[in-house]
Design an enzyme around this catalytic site. Structure first.
Site, PDB file in Angstrom:
ATOM      1  N   SER A   1      -1.206  -3.123  11.581  1.00 59.43           N
ATOM      2  CA  SER A   1      -0.763  -4.092  10.585  1.00 59.43           C
ATOM      3  C   SER A   1       0.472  -4.828  11.104  1.00 59.43           C
ATOM      4  O   SER A   1       1.299  -4.244  11.806  1.00 59.43           O
ATOM      5  CB  SER A   1      -0.407  -3.374   9.274  1.00 59.43           C
ATOM      6  OG  SER A   1      -1.520  -2.658   8.814  1.00 59.43           O
TER       7      SER A   1
ATOM      8  N   ARG B   1       0.849  -1.183   0.000  1.00 61.51           N
ATOM      9  CA  ARG B   1       0.000   0.000   0.000  1.00 61.51           C
ATOM     10  C   ARG B   1       0.888   1.237   0.000  1.00 61.51           C
ATOM     11  O   ARG B   1       1.994   1.228   0.534  1.00 61.51           O
ATOM     12  CB  ARG B   1      -0.899   0.033   1.233  1.00 61.51           C
ATOM     13  CG  ARG B   1      -1.994  -1.026   1.215  1.00 61.51           C
ATOM     14  CD  ARG B   1      -2.948  -0.865   2.384  1.00 61.51           C
ATOM     15  NE  ARG B   1      -2.366  -1.264   3.640  1.00 61.51           N
ATOM     16  CZ  ARG B   1      -1.885  -0.448   4.556  1.00 61.51           C
ATOM     17  NH1 ARG B   1      -1.936   0.861   4.381  1.00 61.51           N
ATOM     18  NH2 ARG B   1      -1.372  -0.907   5.670  1.00 61.51           N
TER      19      ARG B   1
ATOM     20  N   ASP C   1      -9.717  -9.253   9.351  1.00 57.28           N
ATOM     21  CA  ASP C   1      -9.162  -7.912   9.094  1.00 57.28           C
ATOM     22  C   ASP C   1     -10.140  -6.766   9.330  1.00 57.28           C
ATOM     23  O   ASP C   1      -9.739  -5.717   9.798  1.00 57.28           O
ATOM     24  CB  ASP C   1      -8.644  -7.863   7.643  1.00 57.28           C
ATOM     25  CG  ASP C   1      -7.730  -6.682   7.382  1.00 57.28           C
ATOM     26  OD1 ASP C   1      -6.920  -6.353   8.274  1.00 57.28           O
ATOM     27  OD2 ASP C   1      -7.807  -6.088   6.294  1.00 57.28           O
TER      28      ASP C   1
ATOM     29  N   CYS D   1       0.759  -7.303  13.328  1.00 56.70           N
ATOM     30  CA  CYS D   1       0.803  -7.704  14.742  1.00 56.70           C
ATOM     31  C   CYS D   1       0.135  -9.069  14.928  1.00 56.70           C
ATOM     32  O   CYS D   1      -0.194  -9.454  16.045  1.00 56.70           O
ATOM     33  CB  CYS D   1       0.112  -6.671  15.627  1.00 56.70           C
ATOM     34  SG  CYS D   1       1.158  -5.268  16.041  1.00 56.70           S
TER      35      CYS D   1
ATOM     36  N   ARG E   1       1.647 -12.292  -0.495  1.00 55.75           N
ATOM     37  CA  ARG E   1       0.289 -12.525   0.019  1.00 55.75           C
ATOM     38  C   ARG E   1      -0.346 -13.788  -0.499  1.00 55.75           C
ATOM     39  O   ARG E   1       0.033 -14.309  -1.549  1.00 55.75           O
ATOM     40  CB  ARG E   1      -0.601 -11.344  -0.416  1.00 55.75           C
ATOM     41  CG  ARG E   1      -0.169  -9.990   0.122  1.00 55.75           C
ATOM     42  CD  ARG E   1      -0.667  -9.778   1.502  1.00 55.75           C
ATOM     43  NE  ARG E   1      -0.150  -8.572   2.132  1.00 55.75           N
ATOM     44  CZ  ARG E   1      -0.809  -7.895   3.073  1.00 55.75           C
ATOM     45  NH1 ARG E   1      -1.998  -8.285   3.467  1.00 55.75           N
ATOM     46  NH2 ARG E   1      -0.266  -6.854   3.634  1.00 55.75           N
TER      47      ARG E   1
ATOM     48  N   LYS F   1      -9.448  -1.988   1.957  1.00 58.06           N
ATOM     49  CA  LYS F   1      -9.132  -0.822   2.788  1.00 58.06           C
ATOM     50  C   LYS F   1      -9.886   0.419   2.306  1.00 58.06           C
ATOM     51  O   LYS F   1     -10.319   1.234   3.108  1.00 58.06           O
ATOM     52  CB  LYS F   1      -7.631  -0.552   2.784  1.00 58.06           C
ATOM     53  CG  LYS F   1      -6.771  -1.730   3.208  1.00 58.06           C
ATOM     54  CD  LYS F   1      -7.037  -2.180   4.612  1.00 58.06           C
ATOM     55  CE  LYS F   1      -6.014  -3.218   5.046  1.00 58.06           C
ATOM     56  NZ  LYS F   1      -6.296  -3.729   6.393  1.00 58.06           N
TER      57      LYS F   1
ATOM     58  N   HIS G   1     -10.932  -1.751  11.757  1.00 53.89           N
ATOM     59  CA  HIS G   1      -9.823  -2.615  11.335  1.00 53.89           C
ATOM     60  C   HIS G   1      -9.675  -3.726  12.383  1.00 53.89           C
ATOM     61  O   HIS G   1      -8.714  -3.746  13.149  1.00 53.89           O
ATOM     62  CB  HIS G   1      -8.565  -1.748  11.252  1.00 53.89           C
ATOM     63  CG  HIS G   1      -7.405  -2.394  10.556  1.00 53.89           C
ATOM     64  ND1 HIS G   1      -6.126  -1.910  10.656  1.00 53.89           N
ATOM     65  CD2 HIS G   1      -7.327  -3.480   9.749  1.00 53.89           C
ATOM     66  CE1 HIS G   1      -5.301  -2.675   9.941  1.00 53.89           C
ATOM     67  NE2 HIS G   1      -6.001  -3.625   9.392  1.00 53.89           N
TER      68      HIS G   1
ATOM     69  N   TYR H   1      -1.047  -3.755  -7.236  1.00 54.51           N
ATOM     70  CA  TYR H   1      -0.893  -4.466  -5.964  1.00 54.51           C
ATOM     71  C   TYR H   1      -2.227  -4.478  -5.195  1.00 54.51           C
ATOM     72  O   TYR H   1      -2.896  -3.440  -5.083  1.00 54.51           O
ATOM     73  CB  TYR H   1       0.213  -3.817  -5.100  1.00 54.51           C
ATOM     74  CG  TYR H   1       0.157  -4.335  -3.687  1.00 54.51           C
ATOM     75  CD1 TYR H   1       0.642  -5.615  -3.393  1.00 54.51           C
ATOM     76  CD2 TYR H   1      -0.472  -3.613  -2.673  1.00 54.51           C
ATOM     77  CE1 TYR H   1       0.510  -6.137  -2.123  1.00 54.51           C
ATOM     78  CE2 TYR H   1      -0.604  -4.135  -1.395  1.00 54.51           C
ATOM     79  CZ  TYR H   1      -0.104  -5.390  -1.126  1.00 54.51           C
ATOM     80  OH  TYR H   1      -0.250  -5.916   0.127  1.00 54.51           O
TER      81      TYR H   1
HETATM   82  C1  OXD Z   1      -2.891  -4.213   6.433  1.00 55.75           C
HETATM   83  C2  OXD Z   1      -3.437  -5.342   5.664  1.00 55.75           C
HETATM   84  O1  OXD Z   1      -1.889  -3.616   6.021  1.00 55.75           O
HETATM   85  O2  OXD Z   1      -4.401  -5.952   6.147  1.00 55.75           O
HETATM   86  O3  OXD Z   1      -3.434  -3.899   7.487  1.00 55.75           O
HETATM   87  O4  OXD Z   1      -2.940  -5.623   4.558  1.00 55.75           O
HETATM   88 MN    MN Z   2      -5.269  -4.964   7.838  1.00 56.38          MN
END
Ligand code: OXD
Ligand code: MN
Length: 583
Positions: free
Chosen positions: A248, A69, A275, A250, A367, A206, A226, A197
Site C-alpha cells: 500500500s 483499515r 488494486d 507505493c 479517498r 479487501k 493485490h 470507513y
Molecule cells: C490499500 C488500499 O491499503 O488499496 O492497499 O486501500
Molecule cells: Mn490496495
C-alpha cells in the site's frame, strides 16, 4: 428479487439477528440510486458538490476515529488456528459468531437494511463471483454501486447456486473498542461492525476480493492478488499485459494509469485495474487476469496532473470523495493537488480551515470512489469476460539501497521467492537514513486469508501447472543517493523499465546474469532525454554484496515466522542466493 432459497434463508436469519425496521433490495437502477442519494443528503451523510463543475459528485466525511483499515481488529476465523497462520489475527468461528453476533443483535433497529447483490468481475465472466452485502449504510450502497456491478445482474448470475459470499455490515456506534472485521473463509462469510470507513465496510474489496478469494483460489487452483493490471501498447499497436504487486502507498494507481514521457511517443498504457487481480490458467496455458472491481477507491492526497492526470480526469464526475477539503465554491481540494491552495475551506473534520491552520485539510488517507469506465486510459479489454493474457508479473518495494531499479527472476520458483521476500522501508529521506524493513510478501501480508506458508506453496504449485508462465520481475523506484534524494525520476519514466520488461518477455532485450537475477546493463535501458549521469545509472543497477548479505540474513529471520509451513523450495532458493553471493 430472487427465488434462491439459500439467499432467502440467510437473509431471514440476518434480519432476525439485526432486527431492521425495513429491508430494501438494491436493483442497480439509476432511479433507485438517485432516490438513495437524496435520502443520504437529507440524512446529512453526503453533501452534493457543485453539479456544473463536478457533475454526479458528492462528499462524505467519516467519524474522526474511523479513517483507515484496522488490521489489529481484522480476524481470519478458520476452524483451525494453524490455517490462519502466524501473520493473521485468529478467532475460533464459534467464539467469533457469538462475540460479534452480540454486537449485531438489534444493530439495525430503527434503521433500514439494504440488500446489495454484487458481482466481482465482468458480468457473465467465468472468472466472476457473486456476493451479497447487507448493510445499514446508504454510503455503502452508493460506493458499492461504483466499485462493483450491483443489483439484478448479480441475482441473475447467481441463479439458484449456493456459491455466494455472505457479507454483513452494521455501522452501530462506530465504536473503536468494538470494531471487528471478521472473515470466515470456510463459510464464505464476512462480518463487519462499528465502522463506516470504505476499507472496512466495502466488503467486496479487501475482505472478499483478497482475503476470501485468496482462500477460494487456493482450493480452486487460481490466484487472488493485490495487483494492478495494465496493458502496454508499443508504436506498432501491439499490447502486452503486466500485473504488478506493491505494498500500500507505493503508487499502484499511478503506475496503472501512467503517461509515458514525450520522448517515448507511440507507447501507451491502458488501465485494466489499479488494486486487485484474479489470475487463472487459460486453456492456452497462459495466465489470464481480470480486475474483479468496477471502480477505483484511490488515495486523494498527492493526486495531481504531475503524478496522475488520468486519475484526476476520472474523478471529475460521478465520484464520491471521502475526508477531503470542501472549498467555498462547493468543490473539493486535497494536499498535493495542482493549482492554488484555497485560502479557506472546511477540513475533513468539518472545521473551518485555512493554509495557516497548521494541519492537513484533507485526511492523509482521504479517498475518491470513481467508476473505472470514466478513466481516460481504461482499456477496451477491461471488461473482457476472458480477461487479458499476462506476459509479466512484477513485484515492487520501497528500498533505499538493496534492490536495483529492476531485475528479472531466473524462473517461476525463483520469482515466487522474490515475491515472498518483498519489503518496504520507512525512509528518512532528508538524512538518507535507512528505516525499518517491513516484509510484505506479494503485498499480501494484510490480505491473505490463510497461512502464508501455504500461500507460497500454492504459488509454487501454480507455476507447475502453467505451461506458458509469465516472466517475473522486481522493481524499485525508490533508491536513494548519499544525500537521501531519489535517484530515479519515477512516474511516467517508469515506462522505460516496463519497456525493458516486455522486451525481455519477447526475447528482444539483453541482460546480465547476477547473483540476484538478470539485470539490464545501462545500455539495455532507454535513457534518452533523461540526462541522468552515468554514475547514477550505474548506481541504480548495482548489486552490493555486503548489503545483500545482510538482506539474506534478514530474509532468513523472516522465514522463521512460517516454520512448519514453509515450502522447502523457498529455503532452497534462499540457500542458492547465499551461494551465488559467496561466489
Ligand atoms: C490499500 C488500499 O491499503 O488499496 O492497499 O486501500
Ligand atoms: Mn490496495
Amino acid at each position: 428479487m430472487t427465488k434462491n432459497q439459500l439467499v432467502m434463508t440467510w437473509l431471514e436469519e440476518m434480519m432476525a439477528l439485526t432486527k431492521p425496521d425495513n429491508v430494501v433490495w438494491i436493483d442497480g437502477s439509476e432511479a433507485q440510486l438517485e432516490l438513495l442519494r437524496q435520502q443520504s443528503i437529507a440524512d446529512g451523510e453526503i453533501l452534493k458538490l457543485d453539479q456544473e463543475k463536478l457533475p454526479g459528485c458528492y462528499l462524505h466525511n467519516t467519524a474522526h476515529n474511523d479513517v483507515a483499515r484496522v488490521e489489529h481488529r481484522t480476524f481470519i476465523c478458520s476452524k483451525h488456528k494453524k490455517d490462519a497462520g502466524p501473520t493473521n489475527n485468529w478467532m475460533a468461528p464459534a467464539q467469533a459468531y457469538e462475540k460479534v453476533g452480540k454486537l449485531f443483535d438489534g444493530a439495525m433497529t430503527g434503521r433500514t437494511m439494504y440488500v446489495i447483490p454484487f458481482i466481482m468481475g465482468p458480468v457473465g465472466s467465468p472468472f466472476s463471483k457473486v456476493g451479497i452485502e447487507l448493510s445499514d449504510s446508504i454510503y455503502v450502497v452508493l460506493n458499492m454501486a461504483i466499485m462493483t456491478r450491483v443489483g439484478q445482474c448479480a441475482i441473475d448470475q447467481l441463479g439458484d447456486s449456493s456459491d455466494f459470499v455472505k457479507c454483513l455490515h452494521a455501522r452501530k456506534e462506530i465504536d473503536e473498542e468494538n470494531r471487528y472485521i471478521m472473515h470466515f473463509p470456510e463459510d464464505n462469510t464476512i462480518w463487519s461492525v462499528n465502522s463506516g470507513y470504505g476499507g472496512n465496510v466495502l466488503l467486496s474489496k479487501k475482505c472478499f476480493a483478497l482475503r476470501i478469494a485468496s482462500f477460494q483460489g487456493k482450493n480452486e487452483g487460481w490466484l487472488a492478488e493485490h495487483m494492478l493490471i495494465l496493458g502496454l501498447e508499443n508504436p506498432q499497436g501491439e499490447v502486452k499485459y503486466i500485473a504488478a504487486a506493491f505494498p500500500s502507498a507505493c503508487g499502484k494507481t499511478n503506475l496503472a494509469m501512467l503517461i509515458p514521457p514525450e520522448i517515448l511517443k507511440g507507447y501507451k498504457v491502458w488501465t485494466i485495474g489499479d488494486d486487485i487481480a484474479w489470475l487463472r490458467i487459460g486453456e492456452d496455458g497462459r495466465l489470464w487476469a481480470i480486475n474483479p472491481e468496477a471502480g477505483f477507491f484511490g488515495v486523494a492526497p498527492g493526486t495531481s496532473t504531475k503524478t496522475n492526470p488520468n486519475a484526476l480526469a476520472t474523478v471529475q464526475s460521478d465520484t464520491i470523495f471521502t475526508n477531503v477539503v470542501l472549498k467555498d465554491d462547493n468543490t473539493v481540494w486535497w494536499e498535493g493537488m495542482d493549482g492554488e491552495v484555497p485560502a479557506h475551506g472546511i477540513d475533513w473534520k468539518g472545521n473551518e480551515w485555512t493554509p495557516a491552520s497548521g494541519t492537513p485539510g484533507a485526511h492523509p488517507n482521504s479517498r475518491f470512489t470513481a467508476p473505472a469506465k470514466k478513466c481516460p486510459c481504461i482499456s477496451p479489454e477491461w471488461e473482457n469476460p476472458q480477461g487479458v493474457p499476462i506476459s509479466a508479473l512484477v513485484f515492487g518495494g520501497r528500498r533505499a539501497k538493496t534492490a536495483p531499479l529492476v531485475y528479472q527472476a531466473y524462473d517461476w520458483a525463483h520469482g515466487v521467492f522474490v515475491g515472498a521476500t518483498m519489503a518496504s522501508e520507512t525512509t528518512a529521506a532528508a538524512s538518507g537514513a535507512v528505516g525499518v524493513v517491513r516484509r510484505d510478501p506479494m503485498a499480501m501480508l494484510p490480505f491473505c486469508g490463510y497461512h502464508m506458508g501455504d500461500y507460497f506453496a500454492h504459488w509454487l504449485e501454480m507455476g507447475e501447472n502453467i505451461p506458458n508462465a509469465p516472466k517475473i520481475f522486481h522493481v524499485n523506484w525508490f533508491r536513494l543517493d548519499q544525500n537521501g534524494k531519489f535517484m530515479w525520476p519515477g512516474f511516467g519514466d517508469n515506462m522505460r523499465v516496463l519497456n525493458w520488461i516486455i522486451d525481455r518477455c519477447d526475447g528482444k532485450a539483453d541482460a546480465q546474469e547476477t547473483a540476484i537475477g538478470y539485470l539490464p546493463k545501462a545500455v539495455d535501458l532507454n535513457m534518452e532525454g533523461l540526462n541522468l549521469p552515468a554514475e547514477t545509472v550505474a548506481e541504480l543497477l548495482i548489486v552490493d554484496k555486503a548489503v545483500w548479505t545482510a538482506e539474506v540474513a534478514s530474509q532468513k529471520e523472516f522465514f522463521k515466522t512460517f516454520e512448519g509451513h514453509l515450502p522447502a523450495e523457498i529455503l532452497k532458493q534462499l540457500e542458492s542466493l547465499e551461494a551465488r553471493l559467496d561466489k
